[in-house]
Write an enzyme that holds these catalytic residues in place. Sequence first.
Site, PDB file in Angstrom:
ATOM      1  N   CYS A  43      48.545 -35.489 -18.686  1.00 40.91           N
ATOM      2  CA  CYS A  43      48.893 -34.262 -19.349  1.00 40.91           C
ATOM      3  C   CYS A  43      50.304 -33.933 -19.373  1.00 40.91           C
ATOM      4  CB  CYS A  43      48.172 -33.084 -18.728  1.00 40.91           C
ATOM      5  SG  CYS A  43      48.834 -32.234 -17.240  1.00 40.91           S
ATOM      6  N   HIS A  44      50.858 -32.956 -19.881  1.00 40.16           N
ATOM      7  CA  HIS A  44      52.207 -32.558 -20.181  1.00 40.16           C
ATOM      8  C   HIS A  44      52.934 -32.571 -18.600  1.00 40.16           C
ATOM      9  CE1 HIS A  44      52.689 -32.586 -24.309  1.00 40.16           C
ATOM     10  NE2 HIS A  44      51.496 -32.096 -24.448  1.00 40.16           N
ATOM     11  N   THR A  45      52.177 -32.172 -17.703  1.00 38.36           N
ATOM     12  CA  THR A  45      52.955 -31.809 -16.473  1.00 38.36           C
ATOM     13  C   THR A  45      53.397 -33.216 -15.762  1.00 38.36           C
ATOM     14  OG1 THR A  45      51.353 -30.263 -15.813  1.00 38.36           O
ATOM     15  CG2 THR A  45      52.640 -31.574 -14.006  1.00 38.36           C
ATOM     16  N   HIS A 104      47.851 -36.905 -11.873  1.00 40.91           N
ATOM     17  CA  HIS A 104      47.224 -36.084 -11.012  1.00 40.91           C
ATOM     18  C   HIS A 104      46.107 -35.512 -11.255  1.00 40.91           C
ATOM     19  CE1 HIS A 104      49.082 -33.693 -14.251  1.00 40.91           C
ATOM     20  NE2 HIS A 104      48.331 -32.758 -13.847  1.00 40.91           N
ATOM     21  N   GLU A 105      45.296 -36.090 -12.420  1.00 42.93           N
ATOM     22  CA  GLU A 105      44.125 -35.708 -12.954  1.00 42.93           C
ATOM     23  C   GLU A 105      43.131 -37.180 -13.037  1.00 42.93           C
ATOM     24  OE1 GLU A 105      42.318 -33.775 -17.059  1.00 42.93           O
ATOM     25  OE2 GLU A 105      44.429 -33.745 -16.375  1.00 42.93           O
ATOM     26  N   CYS A 122      44.579 -26.616   3.197  1.00 47.02           N
ATOM     27  CA  CYS A 122      44.689 -27.055   4.880  1.00 47.02           C
ATOM     28  C   CYS A 122      43.664 -26.244   5.387  1.00 47.02           C
ATOM     29  CB  CYS A 122      46.023 -26.760   5.411  1.00 47.02           C
ATOM     30  SG  CYS A 122      46.481 -24.980   5.736  1.00 47.02           S
ATOM     31  N   CYS A 133      46.222 -21.703   6.840  1.00 47.79           N
ATOM     32  CA  CYS A 133      47.509 -21.231   6.466  1.00 47.79           C
ATOM     33  C   CYS A 133      47.055 -19.615   6.032  1.00 47.79           C
ATOM     34  CB  CYS A 133      48.468 -21.653   5.496  1.00 47.79           C
ATOM     35  SG  CYS A 133      47.894 -21.844   3.857  1.00 47.79           S
ATOM     36  N   CYS A 159      45.371 -20.166   2.437  1.00 43.06           N
ATOM     37  CA  CYS A 159      43.906 -20.727   2.457  1.00 43.06           C
ATOM     38  C   CYS A 159      43.016 -19.722   3.024  1.00 43.06           C
ATOM     39  CB  CYS A 159      44.110 -21.857   3.450  1.00 43.06           C
ATOM     40  SG  CYS A 159      44.731 -23.359   2.664  1.00 43.06           S
ATOM     41  N   CYS A 168      48.493 -22.984  -0.972  1.00 41.67           N
ATOM     42  CA  CYS A 168      48.442 -23.200   0.515  1.00 41.67           C
ATOM     43  C   CYS A 168      50.046 -23.569   1.071  1.00 41.67           C
ATOM     44  CB  CYS A 168      47.784 -24.906   0.534  1.00 41.67           C
ATOM     45  SG  CYS A 168      47.788 -25.530   2.170  1.00 41.67           S
ATOM     46  N   ARG A 183      55.987 -25.517  -0.054  1.00 40.98           N
ATOM     47  CA  ARG A 183      56.756 -24.594   0.403  1.00 40.98           C
ATOM     48  C   ARG A 183      57.993 -24.445  -0.792  1.00 40.98           C
ATOM     49  NH1 ARG A 183      55.696 -28.632   3.994  1.00 40.98           N
ATOM     50  NH2 ARG A 183      54.707 -27.980   6.055  1.00 40.98           N
ATOM     51  N   CYS A 231      42.150 -31.173 -13.385  1.00 39.48           N
ATOM     52  CA  CYS A 231      43.480 -30.369 -13.828  1.00 39.48           C
ATOM     53  C   CYS A 231      42.952 -29.628 -14.845  1.00 39.48           C
ATOM     54  CB  CYS A 231      44.455 -31.340 -14.068  1.00 39.48           C
ATOM     55  SG  CYS A 231      45.699 -30.360 -14.630  1.00 39.48           S
ATOM     56  N   ARG A 280      42.201 -35.041 -24.550  1.00 43.67           N
ATOM     57  CA  ARG A 280      42.619 -35.691 -23.179  1.00 43.67           C
ATOM     58  C   ARG A 280      42.006 -36.918 -23.623  1.00 43.67           C
ATOM     59  NH1 ARG A 280      45.370 -32.528 -20.980  1.00 43.67           N
ATOM     60  NH2 ARG A 280      45.348 -31.797 -18.975  1.00 43.67           N
TER      61      ARG A 280
END
Length: 380
Positions: free
Chosen positions: A47-49, A69-70, A99, A102, A105, A113, A117, A180, A375
């Site tokens: 995807c574009h990401t 990532h998919e 996790c 936290c 979560c 999550c 950070r 995704c 896709r």
Amino acid sequence: MGTKGKVIKCKAAVAWEANKPLSIEEVEVAPPKAHEVRIQIIATTLCHTDAHMIHPQYEGAFFPVILGHEAAGIVESVGPEVTNFKPGDKVIPLYMPQCGKCKFCLSPHTNFCGKLRNFRNPFDDQKLMEDKSSRFTCKGKPIYHFMGTSTFSQYTVVSDTNLVKVDDDANLERVCLLGCAFSTGYGAVVNVAKVTPGSTCAIFGLGGVGFAAVIGCKLAGASRIIAIDIKSEKFARAKALGATDCLNPGDLDKPIQEVIVEITNGGVDFTFECVGGAKVMRAAMDSITVGGGLCTVIGVNVGDNGLNISAMELLMGRTLTGTSFGGWKGMESVPKLAADYKNKKFNLDALVSHTLPFDKISEAFDLMYQGKSIRTILLF
């Protein structure tokens, strides 16, 4: 399997620098360490990401890196202290970790999550494993991970907080979309906006995420679903999935938001911005009604300068929000989505426009850049 505890040599697409095609290389994938899982990827999409990382204007890039990532795959081996997965499990990598400990979560109000950070550049958070090293090597050089998943490799290593198991009979060539595209667009509708029966909706952008939003609006009982895209050839698919109106901004003699306000007598109840960029966000915001209209931003564009919002727009009862991964907490929700697909609640086939061998990943990127694909499934 005889590969447990050993380095695996396999095929991967490596991004060596910005603005250059990915290069098919032989990479070495190290065994998983504590709380890590090594997966054989069966099907992955793009995807574009993924494209953002190699965009010449993207300022947060790091190289060399294995994108992706998919996807969906099968567990090859697990590291020490892994208790939720075993070799042979069918799994979906999650770029949104969980996790389970936290404050995020433990909150029912978010799917974030604490492992993430750097909220300004979340790509930067998961470019290495927890011990700040990589499990990938190519030509003697360590290769960065991407979003904790790096699915453009025949084998990848992920944290056990970035993975979810699905049923043994899951169709990996389809449930990979739950990593995704489908989850993001569908979840934006049912989790974030909470579209109500009889409401009116407009979806800006008919890629995988936009079509998933159309499906979500239909299942939520929206009475009017307006699909917007600059490629009119996508409209037949949109109508088959439930769109009641289709608009191409290039065919109109006035701005798209003015047309939507006009044909809906004041604007729609919900808009979903699935493209990115200030111009489209502005159009989506302008298309919602006063007194309760909600605009949900999903798309991200490289070099985006943001959106200027006046206080009066908000005081008049318009709301602007956004979502990542459709608000789903992946470990609990993705198996349920996979079961819903198996039970024919929705049709993931409708999002697949092309299927190609992994070696043709550059062709898949070209199809995406040209707006010719929804896709593209890449198979190893």
